[in-house]
Design a protein around this motif. Structure first.
Motif, PDB file in Angstrom:
ATOM      1  N   PHE A 446       0.936  -1.323  -0.161  1.00 57.52           N
ATOM      2  CA  PHE A 446      -0.068  -0.020   0.022  1.00 57.52           C
ATOM      3  C   PHE A 446       0.999   1.263  -0.156  1.00 57.52           C
ATOM      4  O   PHE A 446       0.540   2.240  -0.842  1.00 57.52           O
ATOM      5  CB  PHE A 446      -1.018  -0.073   1.285  1.00 57.52           C
ATOM      6  N   LYS A 447       1.824   1.075   0.879  1.00 56.32           N
ATOM      7  CA  LYS A 447       2.572   2.425   0.975  1.00 56.32           C
ATOM      8  C   LYS A 447       3.641   2.706  -0.336  1.00 56.32           C
ATOM      9  O   LYS A 447       3.849   3.723  -0.904  1.00 56.32           O
ATOM     10  CB  LYS A 447       4.018   2.041   2.065  1.00 56.32           C
ATOM     11  N   LYS A 448       3.749   1.577  -1.184  1.00 52.75           N
ATOM     12  CA  LYS A 448       4.394   1.747  -2.465  1.00 52.75           C
ATOM     13  C   LYS A 448       3.411   2.015  -3.625  1.00 52.75           C
ATOM     14  O   LYS A 448       3.815   2.113  -4.863  1.00 52.75           O
ATOM     15  CB  LYS A 448       5.017   0.488  -3.030  1.00 52.75           C
ATOM     16  N   GLY A 449       2.136   2.037  -3.324  1.00 54.34           N
ATOM     17  CA  GLY A 449       1.322   2.298  -4.228  1.00 54.34           C
ATOM     18  C   GLY A 449       0.861   1.130  -5.275  1.00 54.34           C
ATOM     19  O   GLY A 449       0.361   1.187  -6.272  1.00 54.34           O
ATOM     20  N   GLU A 450       1.268  -0.216  -4.794  1.00 51.58           N
ATOM     21  CA  GLU A 450       1.057  -1.355  -5.433  1.00 51.58           C
ATOM     22  C   GLU A 450      -0.417  -1.769  -5.334  1.00 51.58           C
ATOM     23  O   GLU A 450      -1.028  -2.511  -6.238  1.00 51.58           O
ATOM     24  CB  GLU A 450       1.886  -2.419  -5.287  1.00 51.58           C
ATOM     25  N   ILE A 451      -1.048  -1.327  -4.477  1.00 51.82           N
ATOM     26  CA  ILE A 451      -2.643  -1.711  -4.039  1.00 51.82           C
ATOM     27  C   ILE A 451      -3.131  -0.396  -3.639  1.00 51.82           C
ATOM     28  O   ILE A 451      -2.604   0.467  -3.072  1.00 51.82           O
ATOM     29  CB  ILE A 451      -2.594  -2.844  -3.205  1.00 51.82           C
ATOM     30  N   THR A 452      -4.494  -0.399  -4.012  1.00 56.22           N
ATOM     31  CA  THR A 452      -5.503   0.859  -3.577  1.00 56.22           C
ATOM     32  C   THR A 452      -5.739   0.551  -2.095  1.00 56.22           C
ATOM     33  O   THR A 452      -5.377  -0.417  -1.170  1.00 56.22           O
ATOM     34  CB  THR A 452      -6.733   0.708  -4.479  1.00 56.22           C
ATOM     35  N   GLU A 453      -6.217   1.687  -1.552  1.00 54.78           N
ATOM     36  CA  GLU A 453      -6.538   2.003  -0.169  1.00 54.78           C
ATOM     37  C   GLU A 453      -7.716   0.877   0.311  1.00 54.78           C
ATOM     38  O   GLU A 453      -7.505   0.328   1.013  1.00 54.78           O
ATOM     39  CB  GLU A 453      -6.987   3.523   0.071  1.00 54.78           C
ATOM     40  N   ALA A 454      -8.642   0.730  -0.825  1.00 58.00           N
ATOM     41  CA  ALA A 454      -9.698  -0.049  -0.712  1.00 58.00           C
ATOM     42  C   ALA A 454      -8.861  -1.490  -0.563  1.00 58.00           C
ATOM     43  O   ALA A 454      -9.718  -2.328   0.532  1.00 58.00           O
ATOM     44  CB  ALA A 454     -10.718  -0.139  -1.714  1.00 58.00           C
ATOM     45  N   GLN A 455      -8.260  -1.919  -1.159  1.00 52.42           N
ATOM     46  CA  GLN A 455      -7.523  -3.442  -1.119  1.00 52.42           C
ATOM     47  C   GLN A 455      -6.805  -3.405   0.142  1.00 52.42           C
ATOM     48  O   GLN A 455      -7.250  -4.676   0.790  1.00 52.42           O
ATOM     49  CB  GLN A 455      -6.671  -3.729  -2.383  1.00 52.42           C
ATOM     50  N   TYR A 456      -6.327  -2.515   0.412  1.00 48.93           N
ATOM     51  CA  TYR A 456      -5.142  -2.535   1.924  1.00 48.93           C
ATOM     52  C   TYR A 456      -6.322  -2.663   2.835  1.00 48.93           C
ATOM     53  O   TYR A 456      -6.113  -3.583   3.718  1.00 48.93           O
ATOM     54  CB  TYR A 456      -4.602  -1.192   1.950  1.00 48.93           C
ATOM     55  N   THR A 457      -7.407  -1.916   2.997  1.00 50.32           N
ATOM     56  CA  THR A 457      -8.299  -1.969   4.032  1.00 50.32           C
ATOM     57  C   THR A 457      -9.164  -3.258   4.047  1.00 50.32           C
ATOM     58  O   THR A 457      -9.405  -3.834   5.166  1.00 50.32           O
ATOM     59  CB  THR A 457      -9.498  -0.862   3.919  1.00 50.32           C
ATOM     60  N   GLU A 458      -9.423  -3.777   3.043  1.00 45.64           N
ATOM     61  CA  GLU A 458      -9.995  -5.050   2.850  1.00 45.64           C
ATOM     62  C   GLU A 458      -9.289  -6.172   3.388  1.00 45.64           C
ATOM     63  O   GLU A 458      -9.794  -6.921   4.203  1.00 45.64           O
ATOM     64  CB  GLU A 458     -10.483  -5.137   1.111  1.00 45.64           C
ATOM     65  N   PHE A 459      -8.108  -6.076   3.087  1.00 48.06           N
ATOM     66  CA  PHE A 459      -7.254  -7.090   3.810  1.00 48.06           C
ATOM     67  C   PHE A 459      -7.107  -7.106   5.076  1.00 48.06           C
ATOM     68  O   PHE A 459      -7.202  -8.163   6.027  1.00 48.06           O
ATOM     69  CB  PHE A 459      -5.781  -7.157   3.057  1.00 48.06           C
ATOM     70  N   ASN A 460      -6.912  -5.918   5.769  1.00 50.84           N
ATOM     71  CA  ASN A 460      -6.980  -5.685   7.126  1.00 50.84           C
ATOM     72  C   ASN A 460      -8.350  -6.090   7.821  1.00 50.84           C
ATOM     73  O   ASN A 460      -8.105  -6.665   8.889  1.00 50.84           O
ATOM     74  CB  ASN A 460      -6.672  -4.337   7.426  1.00 50.84           C
ATOM     75  N   LYS A 461      -9.457  -6.013   7.129  1.00 53.73           N
ATOM     76  CA  LYS A 461     -10.692  -6.411   7.684  1.00 53.73           C
ATOM     77  C   LYS A 461     -10.816  -7.836   7.943  1.00 53.73           C
ATOM     78  O   LYS A 461     -11.316  -8.600   8.703  1.00 53.73           O
ATOM     79  CB  LYS A 461     -12.066  -5.834   6.939  1.00 53.73           C
ATOM     80  N   ILE A 462     -10.316  -8.498   6.918  1.00 54.23           N
ATOM     81  CA  ILE A 462     -10.163 -10.004   6.861  1.00 54.23           C
ATOM     82  C   ILE A 462      -9.515 -10.537   7.885  1.00 54.23           C
ATOM     83  O   ILE A 462      -9.973 -11.448   8.728  1.00 54.23           O
ATOM     84  CB  ILE A 462      -9.728 -10.588   5.300  1.00 54.23           C
ATOM     85  N   LYS A 463      -8.420  -9.793   8.092  1.00 59.29           N
ATOM     86  CA  LYS A 463      -7.531 -10.267   9.422  1.00 59.29           C
ATOM     87  C   LYS A 463      -8.168 -10.045  10.780  1.00 59.29           C
ATOM     88  O   LYS A 463      -8.324 -10.858  11.585  1.00 59.29           O
ATOM     89  CB  LYS A 463      -6.205  -9.401   9.376  1.00 59.29           C
ATOM     90  N   ILE A 464      -8.770  -8.841  10.673  1.00 60.44           N
ATOM     91  CA  ILE A 464      -9.697  -8.596  12.109  1.00 60.44           C
ATOM     92  C   ILE A 464     -10.501  -9.534  12.201  1.00 60.44           C
ATOM     93  O   ILE A 464     -10.872 -10.292  13.145  1.00 60.44           O
ATOM     94  CB  ILE A 464     -10.208  -7.227  11.814  1.00 60.44           C
ATOM     95  N   ALA A 465     -11.312 -10.178  11.108  1.00 59.63           N
ATOM     96  CA  ALA A 465     -12.401 -11.245  11.039  1.00 59.63           C
ATOM     97  C   ALA A 465     -11.748 -12.364  11.654  1.00 59.63           C
ATOM     98  O   ALA A 465     -12.564 -12.807  12.912  1.00 59.63           O
ATOM     99  CB  ALA A 465     -13.138 -11.186  10.007  1.00 59.63           C
ATOM    100  N   GLU A 466     -10.667 -12.795  11.290  1.00 63.22           N
ATOM    101  CA  GLU A 466     -10.086 -13.962  11.738  1.00 63.22           C
ATOM    102  C   GLU A 466      -9.740 -13.838  13.224  1.00 63.22           C
ATOM    103  O   GLU A 466      -9.931 -14.970  13.862  1.00 63.22           O
ATOM    104  CB  GLU A 466      -8.795 -14.277  10.969  1.00 63.22           C
TER     105      GLU A 466
END
Ligand code: GLN
Ligand code: ZN
Length: 754
Positions: A446-466
């Motif tokens: 995300f910091k390097k701009g390789e993924i969007t903010e939405a993708q970044y947040t989505e991943f974190n949400k999956i981790k949170i859910a787990e």
């Protein structure tokens, strides 16, 4: 005039040592490969010091984990249980540092404590009645020879007997005094070995001299060195102090047969006065600590030159740093993201070497208008920090009421018992869950701009859910979201606040392989948007159990940042407190009923002298913490967390923080804190960490159960929470899950019985 430094950041320009050591821990490289990396780094650093024109170059400041541990190992201060593992010397060393669990046995690590008033942690040597203090190690000598072979005659450095024995813990009946005679023999052997090897100077660090010392301790110091220094023969001995002045021992210190005395003129408020009052012996060299080894700001040459002019009347001077450069980042060269206008004001370790050299040249030139001095004068004439009038008005408008939460702690406890409906001995964690590679990669991408903010947040949400599902699954009572979005508990908040600057590679060693990257305060602090609300409220939607909101407190943010020089740290802390207060109120307004405000580093800037504790620090630091939560509803439960022991020192102030619950590190300091708690009358609920999270070993259910029963033998059951020592971000997933399962099972078993 010559130049010197006390020590250099061993971790490497790009944390090479950290990465190599971690690879070794994961068995991806061999011991030989790790040794080779160490050797390469030492050589590189020595050469760099030579190239920068430093005259006294240290060796022995390198370490695979900690130099206090190195000294302990050198002197055979290795408890039997580690020796019994029969591991290789390197593996025994790491067993002491991190604990060991494997084919050869199962031992916990040595205790770890903050190194004086820094964010560096040292390993506490453990001494038993049968400890035989004697010279057994080789490291100090082999590294000296290694440098010599590379054509550099270094000044080895080792922690001195007085400080080493003062910092150690004693498990038997013997105390430090019982080991001085053996220490004198061992250090005298060190002198001989070094002199034989062609060494000219040895630096003995005695930072304990800046603490409050009793007359008896000063006498012990004197006795030890009177006996030891007659054995130095041709070797010259520099006694090095730092982090303050040596007011209790100055007179004795200058009378001893040292060849050089290293004093701190930066943090040592009274150092100059001591010299003026008692003089400085002509036959000794004054190693004057004038370049700040802790901050990142450029040295003000004019001020330093004025000081040096005064010092020159005392005889021969060597220009020195105020402490080891271990406490500052390596170099500015890699900070490509900051403008020159900003970095012009910075000096990291390498740049501080340049400063020493500049000062040396300016003094040699004696010309008032020389360019080096002029450039520095121009820099200090500039306005650098940005002001925010609104923040300043808010601070000026604060009244005493702003620092007081109503109703009282005991009244709130009743209300919260009713609303939260938690079982006795509630279980929880301190906040972070393992920062696995995928979690770090997500952030990096995300910091390097390789993924969007939405993708970044989505991943974190999956981790949170787990993470939430796991916690519910094993039956924890108060859940956390896991802090996957956070690189670091301070930098994360800094990034979301105005008034901060960030570096890319400015890492500072915190302990072992752990490094932190403190953000830099570059103006008045304010919060323009909510920081944690989205993730915390999302996590709360996934469970009916209370989700703890997770914030870092103002004192810790300040203590783990590089502060401004133009206003007091008290004022910067109040600015931070107002910003975090807004966040607390936002979380509350969004339905978060439990909010943890970490003050992991509250103790860190506690003055080294107890007489200054309240007047210079606690009297404003604790109110700053209270300001953050004083406006919440009685039903909102405020937690705080502190780590790395020695909380016992300020235990009297526990209720003064006015948090509803406080968790703290306990297992790594042998639960000594429980006795301190037992001895006082307090109202706050407490969560003494029931297992050590700095070690990968998994505590068994029985082990935690025993610990809990021990806790309950000292504290009343209504007040006790069950949690690990600290956050789990540095741990692996498997050990974390296994340990937490055991924690919950142990709590359930004990609940059944109480
Ligand atoms: N909430 C933080 C975490 O769990 C606390 C870290 C700390 O105390 N150092 O990571
Ligand atoms: Zn902690």
């Amino acid at each position: 005039m010559k130049t010197s430094i006390i020590g250099f950041p061993r971790v490497g320009e790009l944390r090479e040592l950290k990465f190599a050591t971690e690879k070794y821990f994961r068995k991806e490289i061999s011991a030989e490969e790790l040794e080779a990396t160490g050797k390469e780094l030492r050589k590189k650093h020595w050469q760099l010091l030579v190239d920068q024109g430093i005259d006294f170059i240290p060796s022995g400041d390198f370490s695979f984990f900690d130099t206090t541990l190195d000294a302990a190992v050198l002197l055979n201060i290795v408890p039997k249980k580690y020796q019994a593992l029969q591991l290789s010397p390197l593996e025994t060393y790491f067993a002491l540092a991190r604990g060991y669990q494997g084919a050869s046995g199962d031992v916990t690590a040595l205790a770890m404590k903050k190194w004086f008033n820094t964010n560096y942690h040292y390993m506490v040597p453990e001494i038993d009645d049968d400890t035989e203090l004697k010279l057994v190690g080789e490291k100090l000598f082999t590294t000296f020879k290694e440098a010599k072979e590379a054509g550099i005659n270094t000044r080895p450095t080792i922690i001195g007997p007085f400080t080493l024995l003062k910092l150690a813990t004693y498990h038997g009946t013997k105390q430090a005094v019982d080991f001085y005679e053996d220490a004198i023999i061992a250090y005298a052997q060190i002198f001989d070995r070094l002199a034989e090897a062609g060494c000219q100077w040895l630096q003995i660090d005695e930072p304990a001299l800046v603490l409050d010392l009793s007359p008896a301790e000063v006498q012990q110091f004197k006795n030890v060195y009177q006996k030891l220094l007659v054995k130095k023969s041709t070797l010259k001995i520099l006694v090095q102090t730092y982090f303050g002045d040596v007011r209790d021992a100055y007179k004795e210190l200058i009378d001893l047969a040292f060849d050089g005395i290293g004093l701190d003129f930066v943090e040592g408020r009274k150092t100059l006065r001591l010299l003026e009052k008692y003089g400085f012996p002509e036959n000794k060299i004054l190693f004057a600590g004038i370049v700040n080894g802790k901050n990142i700001w450029k040295n003000n040459y004019k001020e330093t030159l004025t000081l040096l002019e005064k010092l020159q009347s005392f005889g021969e001077i060597v220009l020195n740093t105020s402490c080891s450069l271990l406490h500052v980042p390596f170099t500015l060269v890699n900070e490509t993201g900051l403008t020159k206008k900003v970095t012009d004001h910075f000096a990291f370790a390498v740049e501080k070497l340049t400063e020493l050299n500049d000062l040396k040249q300016i003094i040699a030139n004696k010309d008032e208008n020389q360019p080096l001095l002029k450039a520095n004068l121009d820099l200090f004439a500039q306005e650098r920090f940005s002001k925010n009038d609104h923040v300043l008005q808010q601070i000026n408008a604060l009244t005493e009421q702003d620092f007081i939460r109503v109703p009282s702690l005991t009244e709130r406890a009743v209300v919260q018992k009713d609303t939260l409906k938690l079982p006795i001995l509630p279980t929880t964690t301190i906040g972070s869950f393992p920062q696995t590679n995928e979690v770090k990669q997500n952030r990096a991408k995300f910091k390097k701009g390789e993924i969007t903010e939405a993708q970044y947040t989505e991943f974190n949400k999956i981790k949170i859910a787990e993470c939430v599902a796991f916690q519910e699954g094993i039956g924890l009572d108060v859940l956390v979201h896991g802090e996957f979005e956070r690189n670091d508990m301070v930098e994360y908040f800094g990034e979301s606040l105005d008034g901060y600057l960030f570096t890319e590679k400015a890492w500072v060693q915190s302990y072992g392989t752990r490094c932190v990257k403190p953000p830099i305060i570059w103006g008045d602090i304010s919060r323009s948007n909510p920081i944690t609300v989205a993730y915390s409220t999302y996590a709360q939607t996934l469970t009916d159990k209370p989700m703890k909101g997770m914030l870092t407190g103002p004192v810790t943010i300040l203590n783990w940042s590089f502060p401004r020089e133009d206003i007091s740290i008290r004022e910067s802390t109040l600015q931070l407190a107002l910003a975090i207060q807004e966040e607390v109120l936002d979380l509350e307004a969004n339905g978060i009923e439990i909010i943890q405000i970490d003050e992991a580093a509250l103790r860190e800037k506690l003055p080294l002298r107890q007489t200054d504790w309240h007047s210079e620090y606690l009297d404003w630091a604790i109110p700053a913490f209270r300001l953050v939560h004083s406006k919440v509803q009685p039903t909102t439960q405020i937690h705080t967390h502190m780590c790395y022991s020695e909380f016992a020192d300020i235990i009297q102030d526990i209720d003064n923080m006015d948090a509803d619950v406080i968790s703290f590190e306990a297992s790594r300091s042998n639960f000594k804190i429980l006795d301190a708690l037992k001895a006082i009358d307090f109202q706050t609920q407490v969560g003494p960490g029931v297992y050590d999270i700095h070690s990968p070993r998994i505590p068994s259910v029985e082990e935690i159960e025993t610990t809990l029963r021990n806790i309950l033998s000292k504290l009343s059951v209504e007040k006790v929470w069950v949690n690990p020592d600290c956050g789990l971000k540095t741990r692996g997933v498997l050990e974390t899950e296994a340990s937490l399962k055991n924690l919950v099972l142990a709590a359930k078993k004990v609940r059944g019985g109480v």
